[in-house]
Design an enzyme around this catalytic site. Sequence first.
Site, mmCIF file in Angstrom:
data_model
loop_
_atom_site.group_PDB
_atom_site.id
_atom_site.type_symbol
_atom_site.label_atom_id
_atom_site.label_comp_id
_atom_site.label_asym_id
_atom_site.label_seq_id
_atom_site.Cartn_x
_atom_site.Cartn_y
_atom_site.Cartn_z
ATOM 1 C CG ASP A 1 20.154 -19.730 13.436
ATOM 2 O OD1 ASP A 1 20.903 -20.675 13.106
ATOM 3 O OD2 ASP A 1 19.360 -19.212 12.646
ATOM 4 C CE LYS B 1 34.835 -15.981 13.594
ATOM 5 N NZ LYS B 1 34.521 -17.301 13.070
#
Length: 194
Positions: free
Chosen positions: A68, A171
Amino acid sequence: MEIVFATSNQHKMKEVKAILPSSIHLLSLADIGFMEEIEETENTIAGNSILKARTIFEKYKIPVLAEDTGLEVFTLNMEPGVYSARYAGEPSDAENNMDLLLKNMELVTNRSAQFKTVATFIDRDAYYSFTGVVIGAITQNKKGNDGFGYDPIFKPSGFDKVFAELSLTEKSIISHRAIAMNKFANFIKTYQSR
């Protein structure tokens, strides 16, 4: 080793596959026939990560990886945090979420924020958690075409580009998700040899 990644988000699936070693065969929820929405009812990022992993593990009894992620803005009491995906309400919409956050920050001068990911791995009824954090700032405007979520308005510290202007390769080296997943990747190497 086969591990189910408890997400329906193909962007996350792509990012995580790019980070984990080739010895890990990552299955999606669709691959195992799980089409339900896992309701995120916990009030912390770590809690939701564990909840998602536990939901899939209890149903299928197979190794599960879940995560999450939340964007936390320091001057907004760490909002949107656990509500990042549905900050502007249901259904979840990234553009609406960014627009609301930018609106809420119109008069804010300290734009410091952090992205936090908590990844949870469950196997054999034991679970392990791995946290990744990237400090940065919320920009005034959206930029870039890559990434997803809040990537067009989050500029990591030390960079002159927002996440949405970085390639997946770039990234995958510096992101909060990359940090958490690299911790998991290092853990799984020793775990597999047990």
